[in-house]
Scaffold this motif. Structure first.
Motif, PDB file in Angstrom:
ATOM      1  N   ARG A 134      -2.506  13.710  55.404  1.00  0.00           N
ATOM      2  CA  ARG A 134      -1.419  12.736  55.523  1.00  0.00           C
ATOM      3  C   ARG A 134      -0.088  13.341  55.086  1.00  0.00           C
ATOM      4  O   ARG A 134       0.939  13.146  55.739  1.00  0.00           O
ATOM      5  N   ILE A 135      -0.115  14.065  53.980  1.00  0.00           N
ATOM      6  CA  ILE A 135       1.118  14.692  53.495  1.00  0.00           C
ATOM      7  C   ILE A 135       1.608  15.729  54.495  1.00  0.00           C
ATOM      8  O   ILE A 135       2.817  15.834  54.758  1.00  0.00           O
ATOM      9  N   GLU A 136       0.695  16.482  55.089  1.00  0.00           N
ATOM     10  CA  GLU A 136       1.085  17.481  56.089  1.00  0.00           C
ATOM     11  C   GLU A 136       1.775  16.817  57.274  1.00  0.00           C
ATOM     12  O   GLU A 136       2.768  17.336  57.792  1.00  0.00           O
ATOM     13  N   GLU A 137       1.277  15.655  57.708  1.00  0.00           N
ATOM     14  CA  GLU A 137       1.901  14.919  58.807  1.00  0.00           C
ATOM     15  C   GLU A 137       3.309  14.465  58.435  1.00  0.00           C
ATOM     16  O   GLU A 137       4.243  14.580  59.237  1.00  0.00           O
ATOM     17  N   VAL A 138       3.467  13.971  57.224  1.00  0.00           N
ATOM     18  CA  VAL A 138       4.779  13.521  56.762  1.00  0.00           C
ATOM     19  C   VAL A 138       5.736  14.713  56.657  1.00  0.00           C
ATOM     20  O   VAL A 138       6.903  14.615  57.029  1.00  0.00           O
ATOM     21  N   LEU A 139       5.229  15.850  56.170  1.00  0.00           N
ATOM     22  CA  LEU A 139       6.064  17.052  56.079  1.00  0.00           C
ATOM     23  C   LEU A 139       6.579  17.488  57.446  1.00  0.00           C
ATOM     24  O   LEU A 139       7.730  17.914  57.563  1.00  0.00           O
ATOM     25  N   VAL A 140       5.758  17.388  58.450  1.00  0.00           N
ATOM     26  CA  VAL A 140       6.196  17.730  59.812  1.00  0.00           C
ATOM     27  C   VAL A 140       7.363  16.836  60.216  1.00  0.00           C
ATOM     28  O   VAL A 140       8.362  17.310  60.777  1.00  0.00           O
ATOM     29  N   GLN A 141       7.267  15.555  59.909  1.00  0.00           N
ATOM     30  CA  GLN A 141       8.347  14.632  60.245  1.00  0.00           C
ATOM     31  C   GLN A 141       9.625  14.960  59.485  1.00  0.00           C
ATOM     32  O   GLN A 141      10.722  14.922  60.046  1.00  0.00           O
ATOM     33  N   TYR A 142       9.495  15.299  58.202  1.00  0.00           N
ATOM     34  CA  TYR A 142      10.667  15.663  57.411  1.00  0.00           C
ATOM     35  C   TYR A 142      11.305  16.952  57.918  1.00  0.00           C
ATOM     36  O   TYR A 142      12.526  17.091  57.934  1.00  0.00           O
ATOM     37  N   LYS A 143      10.492  17.900  58.355  1.00  0.00           N
ATOM     38  CA  LYS A 143      11.030  19.152  58.895  1.00  0.00           C
ATOM     39  C   LYS A 143      11.749  18.899  60.219  1.00  0.00           C
ATOM     40  O   LYS A 143      12.799  19.496  60.483  1.00  0.00           O
ATOM     41  N   ASP A 144      11.207  18.017  61.049  1.00  0.00           N
ATOM     42  CA  ASP A 144      11.886  17.637  62.287  1.00  0.00           C
ATOM     43  C   ASP A 144      13.217  16.956  61.982  1.00  0.00           C
ATOM     44  O   ASP A 144      14.234  17.227  62.632  1.00  0.00           O
ATOM     45  N   MET A 145      13.193  16.076  60.988  1.00  0.00           N
ATOM     46  CA  MET A 145      14.409  15.376  60.591  1.00  0.00           C
ATOM     47  C   MET A 145      15.448  16.373  60.079  1.00  0.00           C
ATOM     48  O   MET A 145      16.637  16.255  60.383  1.00  0.00           O
ATOM     49  N   HIS A 146      15.000  17.368  59.321  1.00  0.00           N
ATOM     50  CA  HIS A 146      15.910  18.391  58.812  1.00  0.00           C
ATOM     51  C   HIS A 146      16.618  19.102  59.967  1.00  0.00           C
ATOM     52  O   HIS A 146      17.838  19.311  59.930  1.00  0.00           O
ATOM     53  N   ALA A 147      15.868  19.450  60.984  1.00  0.00           N
ATOM     54  CA  ALA A 147      16.443  20.142  62.144  1.00  0.00           C
ATOM     55  C   ALA A 147      17.475  19.257  62.849  1.00  0.00           C
ATOM     56  O   ALA A 147      18.551  19.737  63.243  1.00  0.00           O
ATOM     57  N   LYS A 148      17.176  17.980  63.003  1.00  0.00           N
ATOM     58  CA  LYS A 148      18.114  17.062  63.649  1.00  0.00           C
ATOM     59  C   LYS A 148      19.390  16.909  62.827  1.00  0.00           C
ATOM     60  O   LYS A 148      20.501  16.947  63.363  1.00  0.00           O
ATOM     61  N   ILE A 149      19.229  16.716  61.532  1.00  0.00           N
ATOM     62  CA  ILE A 149      20.395  16.544  60.666  1.00  0.00           C
ATOM     63  C   ILE A 149      21.248  17.808  60.679  1.00  0.00           C
ATOM     64  O   ILE A 149      22.477  17.735  60.755  1.00  0.00           O
ATOM     65  N   ALA A 150      20.622  18.961  60.622  1.00  0.00           N
ATOM     66  CA  ALA A 150      21.358  20.223  60.655  1.00  0.00           C
ATOM     67  C   ALA A 150      22.136  20.364  61.965  1.00  0.00           C
ATOM     68  O   ALA A 150      23.290  20.814  61.964  1.00  0.00           O
ATOM     69  N   ALA A 151      21.528  19.960  63.055  1.00  0.00           N
ATOM     70  CA  ALA A 151      22.218  20.014  64.354  1.00  0.00           C
ATOM     71  C   ALA A 151      23.413  19.062  64.360  1.00  0.00           C
ATOM     72  O   ALA A 151      24.506  19.426  64.822  1.00  0.00           O
ATOM     73  N   TYR A 152      23.228  17.849  63.844  1.00  0.00           N
ATOM     74  CA  TYR A 152      24.335  16.899  63.777  1.00  0.00           C
ATOM     75  C   TYR A 152      25.456  17.429  62.896  1.00  0.00           C
ATOM     76  O   TYR A 152      26.636  17.258  63.201  1.00  0.00           O
ATOM     77  N   ALA A 153      25.097  18.082  61.808  1.00  0.00           N
ATOM     78  CA  ALA A 153      26.095  18.624  60.885  1.00  0.00           C
ATOM     79  C   ALA A 153      26.963  19.678  61.573  1.00  0.00           C
ATOM     80  O   ALA A 153      28.177  19.716  61.358  1.00  0.00           O
ATOM     81  N   THR A 154      26.346  20.511  62.396  1.00  0.00           N
ATOM     82  CA  THR A 154      27.126  21.547  63.079  1.00  0.00           C
ATOM     83  C   THR A 154      28.001  20.962  64.181  1.00  0.00           C
ATOM     84  O   THR A 154      29.022  21.552  64.529  1.00  0.00           O
ATOM     85  N   GLN A 155      27.628  19.799  64.700  1.00  0.00           N
ATOM     86  CA  GLN A 155      28.402  19.161  65.763  1.00  0.00           C
ATOM     87  C   GLN A 155      29.522  18.271  65.224  1.00  0.00           C
ATOM     88  O   GLN A 155      30.365  17.810  65.983  1.00  0.00           O
ATOM     89  N   THR A 156      29.529  18.041  63.929  1.00  0.00           N
ATOM     90  CA  THR A 156      30.479  17.120  63.311  1.00  0.00           C
ATOM     91  C   THR A 156      31.706  17.887  62.831  1.00  0.00           C
ATOM     92  O   THR A 156      31.584  18.924  62.187  1.00  0.00           O
ATOM     93  N   GLU A 157      32.876  17.343  63.133  1.00  0.00           N
ATOM     94  CA  GLU A 157      34.117  18.005  62.742  1.00  0.00           C
ATOM     95  C   GLU A 157      34.780  17.364  61.529  1.00  0.00           C
ATOM     96  O   GLU A 157      35.453  18.042  60.769  1.00  0.00           O
ATOM     97  N   VAL A 158      34.591  16.076  61.333  1.00  0.00           N
ATOM     98  CA  VAL A 158      35.237  15.371  60.235  1.00  0.00           C
ATOM     99  C   VAL A 158      34.584  15.779  58.912  1.00  0.00           C
ATOM    100  O   VAL A 158      33.363  15.687  58.761  1.00  0.00           O
ATOM    101  N   GLU A 159      35.409  16.243  57.961  1.00  0.00           N
ATOM    102  CA  GLU A 159      34.907  16.767  56.689  1.00  0.00           C
ATOM    103  C   GLU A 159      34.052  15.742  55.932  1.00  0.00           C
ATOM    104  O   GLU A 159      33.003  16.074  55.380  1.00  0.00           O
ATOM    105  N   GLU A 160      34.485  14.502  55.895  1.00  0.00           N
ATOM    106  CA  GLU A 160      33.737  13.457  55.171  1.00  0.00           C
ATOM    107  C   GLU A 160      32.341  13.287  55.764  1.00  0.00           C
ATOM    108  O   GLU A 160      31.358  13.138  55.045  1.00  0.00           O
ATOM    109  N   TYR A 161      32.257  13.345  57.079  1.00  0.00           N
ATOM    110  CA  TYR A 161      30.962  13.205  57.742  1.00  0.00           C
ATOM    111  C   TYR A 161      30.097  14.453  57.510  1.00  0.00           C
ATOM    112  O   TYR A 161      28.881  14.357  57.342  1.00  0.00           O
TER     113      TYR A 161
END
Length: 71
Positions: A16-43
């Motif tokens: 179960r923890i391994e499944e949750v970790l996969v989801q968190y790693k996917d979320m990390h990749a998405k957030i990192a992608a959004y961060a690189t696409q964001t220009e506003v410093e506050e965001y």
């Protein structure tokens, strides 16, 4: 005094923890992608905070899995 946990229960929890970790790693990749696409410093700061929190939770899950669901 430590409670003895059956191997089957440890294996199930680890899975179960391994499944949750996969989801968190996917979320990390998405957030990192959004961060690189964001220009506003506050965001960008918001995305950095999300990445730090995600990393903290991922480390906590991993550590718990190793310590409590050891093989």
């Amino acid at each position: 005094m430590a409670v003895r946990i059956a191997r089957a229960d440890k294996n199930e929890m680890r899975t179960r923890i391994e499944e949750v970790l996969v989801q968190y790693k996917d979320m990390h990749a998405k957030i990192a992608a959004y961060a690189t696409q964001t220009e506003v410093e506050e965001y960008q700061d918001f995305w950095r905070q999300c990445l730090q929190e995600n990393r903290r939770i991922t480390e906590r899950l991993s550590r718990y899995m190793v310590i409590k669901c050891n093989r």
